[in-house]
Motif scaffolding. Structure first.
Motif, PDB file in Angstrom:
ATOM      1  N   LEU A  73       0.833  -1.209   0.000  1.00  0.00           N
ATOM      2  CA  LEU A  73       0.000   0.000   0.000  1.00  0.00           C
ATOM      3  C   LEU A  73       0.864   1.255   0.000  1.00  0.00           C
ATOM      4  CD1 LEU A  73      -2.795  -1.035   2.564  1.00  0.00           C
ATOM      5  CD2 LEU A  73      -2.794  -1.232   0.069  1.00  0.00           C
ATOM      6  N   ILE A  74       1.965   1.211   0.731  1.00  0.00           N
ATOM      7  CA  ILE A  74       2.876   2.363   0.756  1.00  0.00           C
ATOM      8  C   ILE A  74       3.484   2.578  -0.624  1.00  0.00           C
ATOM      9  CG2 ILE A  74       4.940   3.345   1.837  1.00  0.00           C
ATOM     10  CD1 ILE A  74       2.540   3.114   3.697  1.00  0.00           C
ATOM     11  N   GLN A  75       3.776   1.487  -1.336  1.00  0.00           N
ATOM     12  CA  GLN A  75       4.345   1.608  -2.687  1.00  0.00           C
ATOM     13  C   GLN A  75       3.349   2.292  -3.630  1.00  0.00           C
ATOM     14  OE1 GLN A  75       5.608  -2.267  -4.003  1.00  0.00           O
ATOM     15  NE2 GLN A  75       7.311  -2.370  -2.562  1.00  0.00           N
ATOM     16  N   GLY A  80       2.219   7.719  -6.534  1.00  0.00           N
ATOM     17  CA  GLY A  80       1.216   8.739  -6.820  1.00  0.00           C
ATOM     18  C   GLY A  80      -0.189   8.204  -6.944  1.00  0.00           C
ATOM     19  N   GLY A  81      -0.420   6.997  -6.532  1.00  0.00           N
ATOM     20  CA  GLY A  81      -1.760   6.423  -6.582  1.00  0.00           C
ATOM     21  C   GLY A  81      -2.628   6.944  -5.456  1.00  0.00           C
ATOM     22  N   CYS A  82      -3.846   6.474  -5.430  1.00  0.00           N
ATOM     23  CA  CYS A  82      -4.794   6.904  -4.386  1.00  0.00           C
ATOM     24  C   CYS A  82      -5.339   5.663  -3.683  1.00  0.00           C
ATOM     25  CB  CYS A  82      -5.937   7.706  -5.003  1.00  0.00           C
ATOM     26  SG  CYS A  82      -7.130   8.310  -3.773  1.00  0.00           S
ATOM     27  N   LEU A  83      -5.155   5.604  -2.387  1.00  0.00           N
ATOM     28  CA  LEU A  83      -5.650   4.463  -1.600  1.00  0.00           C
ATOM     29  C   LEU A  83      -7.135   4.644  -1.303  1.00  0.00           C
ATOM     30  CD1 LEU A  83      -2.726   3.993   0.978  1.00  0.00           C
ATOM     31  CD2 LEU A  83      -3.075   2.790  -1.185  1.00  0.00           C
ATOM     32  N   THR A  84      -7.832   3.536  -1.211  1.00  0.00           N
ATOM     33  CA  THR A  84      -9.263   3.563  -0.887  1.00  0.00           C
ATOM     34  C   THR A  84      -9.465   3.769   0.612  1.00  0.00           C
ATOM     35  OG1 THR A  84      -9.381   1.186  -0.522  1.00  0.00           O
ATOM     36  CG2 THR A  84      -9.705   1.970  -2.795  1.00  0.00           C
ATOM     37  N   GLU A  85     -10.714   4.008   0.985  1.00  0.00           N
ATOM     38  CA  GLU A  85     -11.010   4.162   2.411  1.00  0.00           C
ATOM     39  C   GLU A  85     -10.588   2.912   3.192  1.00  0.00           C
ATOM     40  OE1 GLU A  85     -13.137   4.824  -0.057  1.00  0.00           O
ATOM     41  OE2 GLU A  85     -14.608   6.380   0.454  1.00  0.00           O
ATOM     42  N   GLU A  86     -10.922   1.709   2.631  1.00  0.00           N
ATOM     43  CA  GLU A  86     -10.577   0.456   3.325  1.00  0.00           C
ATOM     44  C   GLU A  86      -9.070   0.298   3.473  1.00  0.00           C
ATOM     45  OE1 GLU A  86     -12.610   0.725   0.763  1.00  0.00           O
ATOM     46  OE2 GLU A  86     -14.584   0.125   1.539  1.00  0.00           O
ATOM     47  N   GLN A  87      -8.328   0.658   2.430  1.00  0.00           N
ATOM     48  CA  GLN A  87      -6.872   0.517   2.477  1.00  0.00           C
ATOM     49  C   GLN A  87      -6.257   1.487   3.484  1.00  0.00           C
ATOM     50  OE1 GLN A  87      -6.176   1.141  -1.709  1.00  0.00           O
ATOM     51  NE2 GLN A  87      -5.865  -1.058  -2.103  1.00  0.00           N
ATOM     52  N   LEU A  88      -6.735   2.706   3.498  1.00  0.00           N
ATOM     53  CA  LEU A  88      -6.218   3.676   4.462  1.00  0.00           C
ATOM     54  C   LEU A  88      -6.570   3.276   5.891  1.00  0.00           C
ATOM     55  CD1 LEU A  88      -7.013   6.949   2.507  1.00  0.00           C
ATOM     56  CD2 LEU A  88      -4.728   6.257   3.292  1.00  0.00           C
ATOM     57  N   LYS A  90      -6.898   0.258   6.936  1.00  0.00           N
ATOM     58  CA  LYS A  90      -5.986  -0.836   7.276  1.00  0.00           C
ATOM     59  C   LYS A  90      -4.632  -0.292   7.730  1.00  0.00           C
ATOM     60  CE  LYS A  90      -3.977  -5.090   5.401  1.00  0.00           C
ATOM     61  NZ  LYS A  90      -3.862  -5.968   4.201  1.00  0.00           N
ATOM     62  N   VAL A  91      -4.147   0.742   7.042  1.00  0.00           N
ATOM     63  CA  VAL A  91      -2.874   1.368   7.452  1.00  0.00           C
ATOM     64  C   VAL A  91      -3.032   1.994   8.835  1.00  0.00           C
ATOM     65  CG1 VAL A  91      -1.210   3.195   6.938  1.00  0.00           C
ATOM     66  CG2 VAL A  91      -2.126   1.784   5.079  1.00  0.00           C
ATOM     67  N   GLY A  92      -4.165   2.647   9.075  1.00  0.00           N
ATOM     68  CA  GLY A  92      -4.404   3.267  10.375  1.00  0.00           C
ATOM     69  C   GLY A  92      -4.431   2.248  11.501  1.00  0.00           C
ATOM     70  N   VAL A  93      -5.109   1.099  11.262  1.00  0.00           N
ATOM     71  CA  VAL A  93      -5.162   0.040  12.273  1.00  0.00           C
ATOM     72  C   VAL A  93      -3.763  -0.493  12.551  1.00  0.00           C
ATOM     73  CG1 VAL A  93      -5.959  -2.318  12.699  1.00  0.00           C
ATOM     74  CG2 VAL A  93      -7.544  -0.622  11.768  1.00  0.00           C
ATOM     75  N   SER A  94      -2.943  -0.652  11.510  1.00  0.00           N
ATOM     76  CA  SER A  94      -1.578  -1.148  11.686  1.00  0.00           C
ATOM     77  C   SER A  94      -0.744  -0.171  12.507  1.00  0.00           C
ATOM     78  CB  SER A  94      -0.918  -1.374  10.317  1.00  0.00           C
ATOM     79  OG  SER A  94      -1.604  -2.365   9.591  1.00  0.00           O
ATOM     80  N   LEU A  95      -0.890   1.113  12.222  1.00  0.00           N
ATOM     81  CA  LEU A  95      -0.135   2.121  12.977  1.00  0.00           C
ATOM     82  C   LEU A  95      -0.600   2.167  14.436  1.00  0.00           C
ATOM     83  CD1 LEU A  95       0.068   4.979  10.323  1.00  0.00           C
ATOM     84  CD2 LEU A  95       1.918   3.485  11.098  1.00  0.00           C
TER      85      LEU A  95
END
Length: 635
Positions: A73-75, A80-88, A90-95
């Motif tokens: 997801l970071i890649q 320059g891509g755009c992450l979806t709400e679900e993907q973001l 997931k990153v928030g939960v990981s952090l």
């Protein structure tokens, strides 16, 4: 090493260790785990296990989380891509997981251990995490992510409410034209259900119809005027959501290296804590590690056996003793004992705690095993051939720093030759300088161990009253197989035991030979017997003794009759009684008066047994052909 792992069941220990890990990387590291050859590295890995166990005991299990998929997801963000709400999200939960782990490690710094300082390698990116958690909730951008988004969604909600009210009002006014009492959404439009025959009564656009065609779904004109305005607001909302998602994704674009470091740190901690949790589960201890070729275990247990039934093992080797020859009865625990020693040694050299009360374990450059089913017979070798092939391979590889385990050395062939080979193998092992544990039944090998330098006997204890093994090893004493004793206790007669002793030892049995007194001979028990097939030829011979005209007594009625037809193949005769003829088995009759005593030679018995008509016809037929006549045989 793989074959040794299976023989000693170390693969099962690793499987349990993998169950205690969360990350794929930690599981892979466990699967590839093998004995460390560097003393300093082994000491470091062992210290990790000890500290991890202490932290679990004092602070509970760490809140470990897997960052699997976060790197990808970071890649996307970097490109320059755009992450979806679900993907973001997931990153928030990981952090958030990283933040909880940092807090756990910070709390653990009070214990003065080194593992908690891995906290410094973790970065929860709190600013980014807070922004993600503030802007995205339940898998979608929150209404309060921006003032514009809040206003747009408020307007959209108000407009939809007005449209619904207008539709409901039209339905109330024209309810006789409606096929239902509820409005519905069709192709994004709020529609009312109108009966087909009344569609011209309602002002508006036809949007859809029912499957039967009886209902027309119409958007009333009063509702339609709001539709274009609603579409415009929804486009503005979508653009604002995309702007917010791009903004959050951009914040992650420069965090690739940080997240990679977080991931590696979590994987490393996961591996450490899995070892600590395994030690806690097995109730293990940190062993002392040496390179002086000595092994000492106090209260050693097999880690895969139930500790409530596993008898603790006391074991030592080294300091001038390189080889131990273990003897004792079958099922006495010899194999379990040598597996317990070798498995704990491998665990220790892999940086794991051992299942002992105390342990001092040397590092080994190889673990060489020949135990039962571990033999390779894939080339269709006999058991003995496979055994010897394995032994020769071990001898080629055994060196001063090796640990060799051999079960039932020399078995599978002629006892005399097997004993000779066993002693030759032991002598070669002694030359190699390796530490070795060998189990055997041969008395000659016990004598060899008594006389050979650096080799000692050991025995597994055995309760002679209950005939049960005690699973305790006594080093320095040779054991006996107890075969004669066990056989006697189980009922083998004294005569058989004396013969067995004579065959085994001749006229000079060893003094320590011990056998209980038993019965003198084998006591036979009654059982089922073979039942032979009855001789039918004899039965027929007995039946054929009765001749035509014999007077016989019929039992049990004791009636007198005359044999009018001799026995058939089943021994059945026909007897003439006073008013009738009967069939009867020969066993029910007894000769009363023989026909030879009642009638002259060549007597015509048809006079007695045939009718008058039959006798006349027979005489006529003997002289000439009689047309259309036949004899009637009475049954």
């Amino acid at each position: 090493m793989l074959n040794t792992e299976k023989i000693l069941e170390f693969h099962k220990v690793k499987e349990k260790l993998m169950e205690l890990a969360y990350t794929d990387k930690a599981k892979e590291e466990i699967k590839a785990l093998k004995p460390y050859m560097s003393e300093s590295e082994l000491q470091a890995r062992m210290r990790e296990t000890t500290e991890a166990r202490l932290l679990v005991e004092k602070a509970g299990n760490p809140p470990l989380t897997s960052l699997k998929g976060i790197g990808e997801l970071i890649q996307i963000a970097e490109k320059g891509g755009c992450l979806t709400e679900e993907q973001l999200e997931k990153v928030g939960v990981s952090l958030t997981g990283v933040k909880r782990l940092k807090d756990y490690l910070n709390r653990c710094k009070q214990y003065g251990l080194s593992i908690p300082y891995y906290e410094e390698n973790l970065d929860s990116l709190e600013e980014i995490r807070d922004e993600i958690c503030r802007n995205i909730r339940d898998g979608k951008v929150d209404d309060y992510a921006s003032k514009l988004l809040k206003d747009l969604r408020g307007s959209i909600s108000l407009t939809e409410s007005k449209m619904r009210d207008k539709a409901d009002n039209v339905m109330r006014v024209n309810k006789e034209y409606m096929s239902d009492s509820f409005s519905t959404i069709r192709n994004g439009h709020i529609c009312i259900p109108v009966k087909k025959e009344y569609k011209m009564k309602i002002t508006g656009a036809v949007i859809d119809k029912s499957a039967t065609g009886n209902t027309i779904f119409m958007e009333p004109a009063a509702v339609g005027q709001y539709y274009e305005a609603l579409q415009g607001m929804e486009i503005d909302e979508e653009n604002e959501v995309r702007r917010i998602l791009y903004s959050l994704t951009a914040m992650l674009a420069g965090a690739a290296q940080i997240m990679e470091r977080n991931n590696k740190t979590i994987e490393k901690l996961d591996f450490m804590f899995a070892k600590g949790k395994l030690s806690l589960e097995y109730n293990g201890i940190q062993p002392a590690i040496n390179t002086e070729r000595r092994i000492r275990m106090a209260g050693g247990r097999h880690p895969l056996m139930d500790p409530d039934i596993n008898i603790p093992l006391e074991f030592r080797i080294g300091n001038g003793t390189n080889g131990i020859v273990i003897t004792g009865p079958n099922t006495g625990g010899k194999t379990v004992a040598i597996k317990t020693v070798a498995l704990n040694c491998i665990m220790a050299q892999c940086g794991l705690h051992v299942t002992c009360k105390e342990a001092d374990i040397c590092m080994n450059d190889a673990y060489l095993c020949d135990i039962g089913d571990g033999q390779n017979i894939s080339e269709n070798l006999s058991t003995f051939s496979a055994h010897i092939t394995n032994v020769l391979d071990i001898l080629k590889r055994a060196g001063r720093d090796s640990l060799v385990i051999m079960d039932e050395l020399g078995s599978g062939t002629d006892p005399a030759e097997g004993m000779g080979i066993a002693i030759a193998v032991l002598e070669e092992l002694k030359k190699s300088g390796a530490l070795y544990l060998v189990t055997t039944h041969y008395p000659e090998i016990k004598k060899y161990a008594d006389n050979a330098e650096g080799v000692v006997n050991a025995r597994m204890t055995f309760d002679k009253e209950s005939l049960k093994p005690l699973y305790q090893m006594v080093i320095g004493e040779a054991g006996e197989s107890c075969a004669f004793y066990i056989a006697g206790k189980l009922g083998m007669p004294a005569s058989m035991l004396r013969r067995a002793e004579k065959e085994a030892y001749g006229d000079n049995p060893p003094e320590e030979l011990n056998r209980p007194a038993g019965t003198e001979n084998v006591k036979k028990e009654d059982g089922e017997h073979i039942r032979k097939k009855k001789d039918l030829s004899n039965r027929q011979t007995t039946a054929m003794q009765f001749q035509l005209g014999d007077s016989v007594m019929i039992y049990p009625e004791k009636k007198i009759g005359i044999v009018c037809r001799t026995a058939d193949e089943k021994g059945v005769l026909r007897i003439q009684l006073q008013n009738k003829k009967i069939y009867i088995n020969h066993k029910r009759i007894k000769l009363h008066v023989a026909a030879t005593q009642l009638y002259p030679e060549d007597y015509d018995f048809s006079i007695i047994f045939d009718s008058v008509e039959n006798r006349k016809l027979r005489h006529q037929m003997e002289r000439k052909h009689v047309e259309d006549r036949s004899l009637t045989i009475e049954e």
